[in-house]
Design an enzyme around this catalytic site. Structure first.
Site, PDB file in Angstrom:
ATOM      1  N   GLY A 180       0.840  -1.209   0.000  1.00  0.00           N
ATOM      2  CA  GLY A 180       0.000   0.000   0.000  1.00  0.00           C
ATOM      3  C   GLY A 180       0.865   1.244   0.000  1.00  0.00           C
ATOM      4  N   ARG A 228      19.194  10.868  -4.144  1.00  0.00           N
ATOM      5  CA  ARG A 228      20.180  11.962  -4.060  1.00  0.00           C
ATOM      6  C   ARG A 228      21.350  11.595  -3.134  1.00  0.00           C
ATOM      7  NH1 ARG A 228      16.802  17.456  -4.778  1.00  0.00           N
ATOM      8  NH2 ARG A 228      16.138  17.020  -6.918  1.00  0.00           N
ATOM      9  N   ARG A 231       0.884  -4.962  -4.998  1.00  0.00           N
ATOM     10  CA  ARG A 231       0.985  -6.124  -4.112  1.00  0.00           C
ATOM     11  C   ARG A 231       1.228  -7.300  -5.056  1.00  0.00           C
ATOM     12  NH1 ARG A 231      -0.780  -4.081   0.771  1.00  0.00           N
ATOM     13  NH2 ARG A 231      -2.446  -2.543   0.662  1.00  0.00           N
ATOM     14  N   GLY A 267       5.848  -2.059   3.760  1.00  0.00           N
ATOM     15  CA  GLY A 267       5.445  -2.594   5.065  1.00  0.00           C
ATOM     16  C   GLY A 267       5.950  -4.005   5.298  1.00  0.00           C
ATOM     17  N   ASP A 268       5.353  -4.641   6.268  1.00  0.00           N
ATOM     18  CA  ASP A 268       5.782  -5.964   6.699  1.00  0.00           C
ATOM     19  C   ASP A 268       5.783  -6.996   5.567  1.00  0.00           C
ATOM     20  OD1 ASP A 268       6.747  -6.656   9.162  1.00  0.00           O
ATOM     21  OD2 ASP A 268       4.979  -7.870   9.666  1.00  0.00           O
ATOM     22  N   THR A 287       4.298   2.626   5.649  1.00  0.00           N
ATOM     23  CA  THR A 287       2.915   2.161   5.682  1.00  0.00           C
ATOM     24  C   THR A 287       2.107   3.075   6.601  1.00  0.00           C
ATOM     25  OG1 THR A 287       1.401   0.444   6.471  1.00  0.00           O
ATOM     26  CG2 THR A 287       3.595   0.399   7.413  1.00  0.00           C
ATOM     27  N   ASP A 297      -0.181   2.061   8.364  1.00  0.00           N
ATOM     28  CA  ASP A 297      -0.727   1.224   9.437  1.00  0.00           C
ATOM     29  C   ASP A 297       0.084   1.219  10.737  1.00  0.00           C
ATOM     30  OD1 ASP A 297      -2.886   0.494   7.933  1.00  0.00           O
ATOM     31  OD2 ASP A 297      -2.036  -1.402   7.240  1.00  0.00           O
ATOM     32  N   ASP A 333       2.255  -0.723  11.689  1.00  0.00           N
ATOM     33  CA  ASP A 333       2.221  -2.068  12.267  1.00  0.00           C
ATOM     34  C   ASP A 333       3.487  -2.886  12.026  1.00  0.00           C
ATOM     35  OD1 ASP A 333       1.850  -2.290   9.563  1.00  0.00           O
ATOM     36  OD2 ASP A 333       0.323  -3.836   9.683  1.00  0.00           O
ATOM     37  N   GLY A 373      -7.088  -0.080   8.268  1.00  0.00           N
ATOM     38  CA  GLY A 373      -6.415  -0.947   9.231  1.00  0.00           C
ATOM     39  C   GLY A 373      -7.105  -2.294   9.240  1.00  0.00           C
ATOM     40  N   ARG A 374      -6.674  -3.151   8.310  1.00  0.00           N
ATOM     41  CA  ARG A 374      -7.303  -4.476   8.208  1.00  0.00           C
ATOM     42  C   ARG A 374      -6.880  -5.364   9.368  1.00  0.00           C
ATOM     43  NH1 ARG A 374      -6.196  -6.403   2.545  1.00  0.00           N
ATOM     44  NH2 ARG A 374      -7.520  -4.659   1.993  1.00  0.00           N
ATOM     45  N   ALA A 422     -13.244  10.278  20.653  1.00  0.00           N
ATOM     46  CA  ALA A 422     -14.358   9.376  20.299  1.00  0.00           C
ATOM     47  C   ALA A 422     -14.870   8.637  21.528  1.00  0.00           C
ATOM     48  CB  ALA A 422     -13.878   8.379  19.248  1.00  0.00           C
ATOM     49  N   HIS A 471     -23.657  13.553  20.987  1.00  0.00           N
ATOM     50  CA  HIS A 471     -23.313  12.656  19.871  1.00  0.00           C
ATOM     51  C   HIS A 471     -22.633  11.427  20.457  1.00  0.00           C
ATOM     52  CE1 HIS A 471     -19.486  15.106  20.137  1.00  0.00           C
ATOM     53  NE2 HIS A 471     -19.155  13.897  20.511  1.00  0.00           N
ATOM     54  N   ARG A 522     -25.509   6.870  11.656  1.00  0.00           N
ATOM     55  CA  ARG A 522     -24.999   6.928  10.284  1.00  0.00           C
ATOM     56  C   ARG A 522     -23.576   6.353  10.230  1.00  0.00           C
ATOM     57  NH1 ARG A 522     -29.626   8.015   9.681  1.00  0.00           N
ATOM     58  NH2 ARG A 522     -30.546   9.839   8.670  1.00  0.00           N
ATOM     59  N   GLN A 543      -7.513   8.164   2.933  1.00  0.00           N
ATOM     60  CA  GLN A 543      -6.529   8.207   4.026  1.00  0.00           C
ATOM     61  C   GLN A 543      -5.110   7.910   3.547  1.00  0.00           C
ATOM     62  OE1 GLN A 543      -8.469   6.023   7.670  1.00  0.00           O
ATOM     63  NE2 GLN A 543      -9.430   5.384   5.775  1.00  0.00           N
ATOM     64  N   ARG A 544      -4.973   7.315   2.371  1.00  0.00           N
ATOM     65  CA  ARG A 544      -3.630   6.971   1.893  1.00  0.00           C
ATOM     66  C   ARG A 544      -3.020   8.072   1.028  1.00  0.00           C
ATOM     67  NH1 ARG A 544      -3.859   0.894   0.846  1.00  0.00           N
ATOM     68  NH2 ARG A 544      -3.579   1.412  -1.332  1.00  0.00           N
TER      69      ARG A 544
HETATM   70  O1  F6P Z   1      -1.540   0.214   3.286  1.00  0.00           O
HETATM   71  C1  F6P Z   1      -2.172  -0.395   4.332  1.00  0.00           C
HETATM   72  C2  F6P Z   1      -3.629  -0.479   4.048  1.00  0.00           C
HETATM   73  O2  F6P Z   1      -4.086   0.801   3.744  1.00  0.00           O
HETATM   74  C3  F6P Z   1      -4.451  -1.082   5.143  1.00  0.00           C
HETATM   75  O3  F6P Z   1      -4.787  -0.203   6.172  1.00  0.00           O
HETATM   76  C4  F6P Z   1      -5.622  -1.567   4.379  1.00  0.00           C
HETATM   77  O4  F6P Z   1      -6.215  -2.626   5.042  1.00  0.00           O
HETATM   78  C5  F6P Z   1      -5.052  -2.004   3.076  1.00  0.00           C
HETATM   79  O5  F6P Z   1      -3.869  -1.270   2.917  1.00  0.00           O
HETATM   80  C6  F6P Z   1      -5.936  -1.791   1.891  1.00  0.00           C
HETATM   81  O6  F6P Z   1      -5.301  -2.263   0.771  1.00  0.00           O
HETATM   82  P1  F6P Z   1      -5.815  -2.108  -0.709  1.00  0.00           P
HETATM   83  O7  F6P Z   1      -5.403  -0.769  -1.179  1.00  0.00           O
HETATM   84  O8  F6P Z   1      -5.134  -3.193  -1.431  1.00  0.00           O
HETATM   85  O9  F6P Z   1      -7.303  -2.217  -0.677  1.00  0.00           O
END
Ligand code: F6P
Length: 323
Positions: A14, A28, A75, A105-106, A128, A130, A132, A173-174, A189, A219, A247, A255-256
């Protein structure tokens, strides 16, 4: 041990804001050390396909402030096959790459580890959203992503308060809940659902919403990590159980993206230069990390054996303050 001559760089998995700043630093810094640099497109997929270009100082002009990755990413399932892996290692050697910088990432590190067992010299940079990766306290992209999510959550909160609703906001965050936890703490929250605690109790959630309404709260914000998911169905169930309008908002891939924050640019730039230094010192198969505010490097085997847990104290204080 011979001096390295050519450094390859790729981004994998990702994308994360700040990857471009890391690429710029690697390119550089390598040139400043008198090395050649090759950029590999689309992560390991491009490596296997030999989609590789020479890079110079101008190849990375005007990218430090840009989200995404100019090298693009993927990936790559083929990296988990013996054939794909062997092909990738052969391409590295055919291109004369004697140090391969992997920004990801990992999962990307697992590919790097496999390549190292075929004689490729790899250096990993943590990239990443995440957060993680066990061996490091910081991963490039986290700060930008958490701030992007937070600004969206603040906006949802405005309308949630006006309508006295319950709002479920799903963040990425899967498998890891760092983004959700930080968003929960920083937005105040009322509940945070983490993939690490997948067996959360929905009745407890419902009771909490009802109790908070009796306390005069206008809320109820629930930050739900992607790994728990099902936010739309959850909203329907909560509305039925509490009688409160509920909702769901799924923030998704926004977010990316976006321009990296100062923190991400500085981390990416420092780690990018550090990766090149490590290669120039003749070290092999290292992972760059941040520990106690310092940039350090670990042996890749050692790094991949490390574990880290979601900080229980921060989970607890999130609950404590949601009254
Ligand atoms: O990059 C990490 C991540 O954004 C995770 O938080 C998310 O679960 C996953 O990638 C989503 O991946 P994709 O873009 O392949 O749907």
């Amino acid at each position: 041990m011979g001096q390295i001559k050519t450094i390859g760089v790729l981004t994998s998995g990702g994308d994360a804001p700040g990857m471009n700043a890391a690429i710029r630093a690697v390119v550089r810094s390598a040139i400043s050390h008198g090395k050649n640099v090759k950029g590999i497109k689309r992560g390991y997929t491009g490596l296997i396909k030999n989609d590789i270009m020479d890079m110079d100082a101008r190849s990375v002009s005007d990218i430090i402030q840009r989200g995404g990755t100019v090298l693009q990413t993927a990936r790559c399932e083929e990296m988990f096959t013996e054939e794909g892996l062997k092909r990738a290692a052969d391409v590295v050697k055919e291109n004369g790459i004697d140090g391969l910088v992997v920004i990801g990432g990992d999962g990307s590190y697992r590919g790097a580890l496999a390549l190292s067992s075929l004689g490729v010299n790899v250096v990993g940079i943590p990239g990443t959203i995440d957060l993680d990766i066990p061996c490091t306290n910081y991963t490039i992209g986290f700060d930008t992503a958490v701030n992007t999510a937070l600004s969206a959550i603040d906006k949802v909160r405005d309308t949630s308060t006006s309508h006295q609703r319950c709002s479920i906001i799903e963040v990425m965050g899967r498998n890891a809940g760092y983004l959700a936890l930080w968003c929960g703490l920083a937005s105040g929250a009322e509940d945070v659902l983490l993939p690490e605690n997948y067996d959360y109790d929905e009745q407890t959630l419902v009771d909490h919403i009802i109790a908070n309404r009796k306390r005069g709260k206008k809320h109820h914000i629930i930050i739900n990590a992607e790994g728990i998911g099902h936010s739309v169905d959850m909203a329907q169930r909560i509305e039925a159980a509490t009688g409160l309008e509920t909702r769901a908002t799924i923030l998704g891939h926004m977010q990316r993206g976006g321009s990296p924050t100062c923190k991400d640019r500085v981390a990416a730039t420092t780690m990018g230069c550090y990766a090149v230094d490590v290669l120039c010192q003749g070290k092999k198969n290292r992972i760059i990390a941040e520990t106690k505010g310092e940039v350090v490097d670990y042996d890749i085997n050692e790094a991949l054996e490390m574990t880290k847990e979601i900080p229980e104290y921060q989970v607890a204080i999130c609950k404590e303050l949601a009254i």
